[in-house]
Design a protein around this motif. Structure first.
Motif, PDB file in Angstrom:
ATOM      1  N   MET A  58      -8.987   4.256  11.485  1.00 36.33           N
ATOM      2  CA  MET A  58      -8.051   4.210  10.357  1.00 36.33           C
ATOM      3  C   MET A  58      -6.658   4.659  10.808  1.00 36.33           C
ATOM      4  O   MET A  58      -6.512   5.731  11.382  1.00 36.33           O
ATOM      5  CB  MET A  58      -8.519   5.116   9.212  1.00 36.33           C
ATOM      6  N   HIS A 111      -2.543   5.647   6.468  1.00 38.65           N
ATOM      7  CA  HIS A 111      -3.536   5.610   5.396  1.00 38.65           C
ATOM      8  C   HIS A 111      -4.176   6.983   5.188  1.00 38.65           C
ATOM      9  O   HIS A 111      -4.586   7.322   4.074  1.00 38.65           O
ATOM     10  CB  HIS A 111      -4.593   4.553   5.676  1.00 38.65           C
ATOM     11  N   LYS A 112      -4.251   7.778   6.238  1.00 40.91           N
ATOM     12  CA  LYS A 112      -4.763   9.146   6.090  1.00 40.91           C
ATOM     13  C   LYS A 112      -3.808   9.967   5.220  1.00 40.91           C
ATOM     14  O   LYS A 112      -4.236  10.806   4.434  1.00 40.91           O
ATOM     15  CB  LYS A 112      -4.955   9.796   7.460  1.00 40.91           C
ATOM     16  N   ILE A 145      -5.754  -2.068   0.133  1.00 40.04           N
ATOM     17  CA  ILE A 145      -5.711  -2.949   1.288  1.00 40.04           C
ATOM     18  C   ILE A 145      -6.993  -3.780   1.295  1.00 40.04           C
ATOM     19  O   ILE A 145      -7.920  -3.499   0.538  1.00 40.04           O
ATOM     20  CB  ILE A 145      -5.569  -2.170   2.616  1.00 40.04           C
ATOM     21  N   TYR A 197       0.825  -1.210   0.000  1.00 35.06           N
ATOM     22  CA  TYR A 197       0.000   0.000   0.000  1.00 35.06           C
ATOM     23  C   TYR A 197       0.859   1.260   0.000  1.00 35.06           C
ATOM     24  O   TYR A 197       0.451   2.292  -0.517  1.00 35.06           O
ATOM     25  CB  TYR A 197      -1.014   0.006   1.149  1.00 35.06           C
ATOM     26  N   CYS A 198       2.068   1.174   0.555  1.00 36.86           N
ATOM     27  CA  CYS A 198       2.975   2.328   0.522  1.00 36.86           C
ATOM     28  C   CYS A 198       3.489   2.599  -0.890  1.00 36.86           C
ATOM     29  O   CYS A 198       3.725   3.746  -1.259  1.00 36.86           O
ATOM     30  CB  CYS A 198       4.153   2.117   1.474  1.00 36.86           C
ATOM     31  N   THR A 234      -1.987   8.630   2.835  1.00 35.78           N
ATOM     32  CA  THR A 234      -2.221   8.131   1.473  1.00 35.78           C
ATOM     33  C   THR A 234      -3.439   8.803   0.857  1.00 35.78           C
ATOM     34  O   THR A 234      -3.421   9.175  -0.319  1.00 35.78           O
ATOM     35  CB  THR A 234      -2.383   6.599   1.469  1.00 35.78           C
ATOM     36  N   ALA A 291       1.018   4.769  -2.423  1.00 36.63           N
ATOM     37  CA  ALA A 291       1.162   6.138  -1.915  1.00 36.63           C
ATOM     38  C   ALA A 291       2.316   6.836  -2.645  1.00 36.63           C
ATOM     39  O   ALA A 291       2.198   8.009  -3.013  1.00 36.63           O
ATOM     40  CB  ALA A 291       1.400   6.133  -0.410  1.00 36.63           C
ATOM     41  N   THR A 306     -10.860   0.686  -0.098  1.00 38.95           N
ATOM     42  CA  THR A 306      -9.991  -0.442  -0.447  1.00 38.95           C
ATOM     43  C   THR A 306      -9.351  -0.226  -1.814  1.00 38.95           C
ATOM     44  O   THR A 306      -8.187  -0.558  -2.013  1.00 38.95           O
ATOM     45  CB  THR A 306     -10.751  -1.789  -0.437  1.00 38.95           C
ATOM     46  N   LEU A 310      -6.637   2.719  -1.274  1.00 38.77           N
ATOM     47  CA  LEU A 310      -5.549   2.373  -0.352  1.00 38.77           C
ATOM     48  C   LEU A 310      -4.864   1.049  -0.698  1.00 38.77           C
ATOM     49  O   LEU A 310      -3.778   0.775  -0.193  1.00 38.77           O
ATOM     50  CB  LEU A 310      -6.081   2.311   1.086  1.00 38.77           C
TER      51      LEU A 310
END
Length: 195
Positions: A168, A172-173, A151, A78-79, A175, A82, A146, A149
């Motif tokens: 959360m 993720h915020k 995930i 997920y990074c 992202t 981002a 989903t 992000l």
């Protein structure tokens, strides 16, 4: 829900840290021997760690756990998305100086704000009421998060029962903040509309 179409402007693939960092430092187009020279500089890895710490608002030990070389192979998937959003929004290298000086603040957008901009912006009050009271609205919120992000659905569902998704994690915020910046950069019409 037509505003969901705006999500199509987001990158479809994540960006590997090494490639992202090469773009950050303006060395992505160098020849292999020149890249080798830049990447073997004694301060380069330290600067790379500083950039990753700043954009994700995490501590150095977290980034070091992602790998001992410049590939950072242990970075969560997920990074990588981002990083793709950051690259698409052209945040770095523009912010590189403030990042290296420790003055950068990663954008922070909570789930509710993000979902309102994507799913509800531009609707009349009546349309908003119809949309949020629809039986599938929560499922749409979960699916949207989903999708952006990258995930699992269960993770998102575990963050809360309402649109705020209060549990959360902060990463993720960030992202979501980068996703909005990327959408804004790619869609000037949406940018003017959302301003």
């Amino acid at each position: 829900m037509k505003n969901c179409e705006i999500l199509q402007s987001l990158p479809k693939e994540g960006l590997k840290p090494r490639q992202f960092l090469r773009h950050c430092f303006g060395i992505a187009s160098l020849s292999p021997p020149e890249l080798l020279e830049e990447e073997t500089d004694s301060q380069y890895r330290r600067k790379c760690i500083s950039v990753l710490c700043a954009v994700f608002d995490v501590q150095r030990p977290t980034v070091r756990k992602w790998g001992s070389d410049l590939n950072f192979d242990g970075i969560p998937n997920y990074c990588k998305f981002a990083l793709a959003y950051i690259h698409a929004a052209e945040i770095v290298p523009k912010e590189l100086k403030s990042i290296l000086q420790g003055e950068y603040s990663a954008p922070l957008v909570d789930a509710q704000t993000f979902l309102e901009k994507i799913l509800l912006y531009g609707l009349t009050e009546q349309q908003v009421l119809q949309t949020v009271s629809h039986a599938n609205f929560r499922a749409t919120c979960v699916k949207t998060l989903t999708q952006v992000l990258h995930i699992g659905t269960k993770s998102v569902q575990d963050w809360g029962q309402d649109m705020s998704f209060r549990k959360m994690p902060t990463i993720h915020k960030h992202t979501l903040g980068y996703a909005l910046a990327a959408i804004s950069k790619s869609s000037k019409a949406w940018d003017k509309q959302a301003a």
